[in-house]
Design a protein around this motif. Structure first.
Motif, PDB file in Angstrom:
ATOM      1  N   MET A  49      49.173  35.549  43.376  1.00 52.06           N
ATOM      2  CA  MET A  49      49.065  36.183  44.375  1.00 52.06           C
ATOM      3  C   MET A  49      50.195  37.538  44.280  1.00 52.06           C
ATOM      4  O   MET A  49      51.130  37.405  43.975  1.00 52.06           O
ATOM      5  CB  MET A  49      49.549  35.672  45.601  1.00 52.06           C
ATOM      6  CG  MET A  49      48.597  34.216  46.005  1.00 52.06           C
ATOM      7  SD  MET A  49      46.872  34.670  46.385  1.00 52.06           S
ATOM      8  CE  MET A  49      47.140  35.531  48.146  1.00 52.06           C
ATOM      9  N   LEU A  50      49.355  38.812  44.644  1.00 54.04           N
ATOM     10  CA  LEU A  50      50.338  40.061  44.599  1.00 54.04           C
ATOM     11  C   LEU A  50      50.143  40.612  45.935  1.00 54.04           C
ATOM     12  O   LEU A  50      48.993  40.650  46.311  1.00 54.04           O
ATOM     13  CB  LEU A  50      49.902  40.945  43.431  1.00 54.04           C
ATOM     14  CG  LEU A  50      50.357  40.517  42.083  1.00 54.04           C
ATOM     15  CD1 LEU A  50      49.637  41.500  40.954  1.00 54.04           C
ATOM     16  CD2 LEU A  50      51.742  40.170  41.915  1.00 54.04           C
ATOM     17  N   ASP A  51      51.221  41.262  46.601  1.00 53.27           N
ATOM     18  CA  ASP A  51      50.898  42.214  47.461  1.00 53.27           C
ATOM     19  C   ASP A  51      50.924  43.424  47.283  1.00 53.27           C
ATOM     20  O   ASP A  51      51.754  44.267  46.215  1.00 53.27           O
ATOM     21  CB  ASP A  51      52.462  42.279  48.388  1.00 53.27           C
ATOM     22  CG  ASP A  51      52.649  40.778  48.914  1.00 53.27           C
ATOM     23  OD1 ASP A  51      51.544  40.082  49.422  1.00 53.27           O
ATOM     24  OD2 ASP A  51      53.819  40.503  49.216  1.00 53.27           O
ATOM     25  N   VAL A  52      49.660  44.032  47.544  1.00 54.36           N
ATOM     26  CA  VAL A  52      49.222  45.479  47.128  1.00 54.36           C
ATOM     27  C   VAL A  52      49.061  46.286  48.612  1.00 54.36           C
ATOM     28  O   VAL A  52      48.913  45.826  49.546  1.00 54.36           O
ATOM     29  CB  VAL A  52      48.363  45.564  46.178  1.00 54.36           C
ATOM     30  CG1 VAL A  52      48.320  44.946  44.896  1.00 54.36           C
ATOM     31  CG2 VAL A  52      46.917  44.883  47.118  1.00 54.36           C
ATOM     32  N   LYS A  53      49.436  47.802  48.427  1.00 57.10           N
ATOM     33  CA  LYS A  53      49.219  48.358  49.354  1.00 57.10           C
ATOM     34  C   LYS A  53      47.926  49.573  49.163  1.00 57.10           C
ATOM     35  O   LYS A  53      47.972  50.014  48.102  1.00 57.10           O
ATOM     36  CB  LYS A  53      50.367  49.325  49.827  1.00 57.10           C
ATOM     37  CG  LYS A  53      50.079  50.450  50.932  1.00 57.10           C
ATOM     38  CD  LYS A  53      51.535  51.078  51.373  1.00 57.10           C
ATOM     39  CE  LYS A  53      51.025  52.004  52.404  1.00 57.10           C
ATOM     40  NZ  LYS A  53      52.342  52.980  52.439  1.00 57.10           N
ATOM     41  N   LEU A  54      47.000  49.466  50.112  1.00 58.62           N
ATOM     42  CA  LEU A  54      45.634  50.241  49.854  1.00 58.62           C
ATOM     43  C   LEU A  54      45.686  51.212  51.162  1.00 58.62           C
ATOM     44  O   LEU A  54      45.622  50.562  52.253  1.00 58.62           O
ATOM     45  CB  LEU A  54      44.410  49.570  49.612  1.00 58.62           C
ATOM     46  CG  LEU A  54      44.366  48.789  48.366  1.00 58.62           C
ATOM     47  CD1 LEU A  54      43.902  47.548  48.361  1.00 58.62           C
ATOM     48  CD2 LEU A  54      43.245  49.694  47.832  1.00 58.62           C
TER      49      LEU A  54
END
Length: 188
Positions: free
Chosen positions: A140-145
Motif C-alpha cells: 500500500m502506498l499513499d499517492v497524490k493525484l
C-alpha cells in the motif's frame, strides 16, 4: 291414456318453466360499463447515470506524487491494468513480527530525489506480459493525484526499461476519473 296425459303435462311444465326463465332474463336490465377516461401518465425522460469523478477528465500521462516525496513522477494512466505499479530499486524482503515486509527505494528520474520505504507486503501477484509470468510483491502506498490523496495497492517492479516510472491502474481510476487519451498533464 294416463301415460299420454303425463307426457303432455310434462311438455307443458317444461314449456312453462322455459317461459318463466325467459321472462326473468328479459326483465333484467343489461348495463354496459364504460371505463372512465384516464389521462395519460406523464413520463419523465430517463436521466443518464451520472457519477461524480473527483479527478474529472484526465489524460494518458499524469503527474503522481508518491508521498512523502516532493516532486511528482510521470505516470502512465492505464485502464487495462487492474493494479497500479511503481518502479523501485534495492528491493529487499524481510520479516517483522511474523509478517512479510519489504524495503525499497524510489528515485525520481527527473529530479534525482530519493526516498527509502519500508512497507508490509499486502499480497503477491503474477503479471503476464507476452507469455512471460512475473511474480511481484504488492504494498500500500499513499499517492497524490491532483488534489486527492489516495491510499492504494502498487505492485513493485523494475520499470527502468519503461518510459514512465509509475502506472496508474483501475484500482485508483475506478469512480475517480474519466480518461481521455488525447490529453496529458491535466492534473497539477
Amino acid at each position: 291414456m294416463l301415460r299420454k296425459l303425463r307426457g303432455k303435462a310434462m311438455k307443458y311444465i317444461n314449456l312453462l318453466f322455459l317461459g318463466i326463465v325467459i321472462a326473468m332474463c328479459s326483465a333484467c336490465k343489461t348495463q354496459t360499463i364504460t371505463p372512465a377516461i384516464v389521462p395519460p401518465a406523464e413520463i419523465e425522460a430517463e436521466k443518464p447515470f451520472v457519477t461524480k469523478h473527483s479527478l474529472g477528465i484526465i489524460g494518458a500521462v499524469e503527474p503522481v506524487y508518491v508521498l512523502p516525496m516532493k516532486a511528482p513522477l510521470a505516470a502512465r494512466i492505464d485502464t487495462g491494468a487492474e493494479t497500479s505499479s511503481i518502479d523501485v530499486s534495492n528491493l529487499k524482503s524481510f520479516e517483522r513480527d511474523g509478517d512479510k515486509w519489504v524495503s525499497f527505494t524510489i528515485v525520481n528520474r527527473d529530479t534525482g530525489e530519493t526516498h527509502r520505504f519500508e512497507k508490509e507486503v499486502v499480497r503477491q501477484t503474477t503479471i503476464t506480459r507476452i507469455n512471460v509470468h512475473e511474480k511481484r510483491l504488492v504494498v500500500m502506498l499513499d499517492v497524490k493525484l491532483g488534489n486527492e490523496i489516495v491510499s492504494a495497492e502498487f505492485s513493485l517492479a523494475n520499470r527502468e526499461k519503461f518510459e514512465y516510472q509509475a502506472l496508474i491502474g483501475r484500482n485508483i481510476l475506478t469512480g475517480r476519473a474519466i480518461v481521455d487519451t488525447a490529453l496529458e498533464n491535466t492534473l497539477h
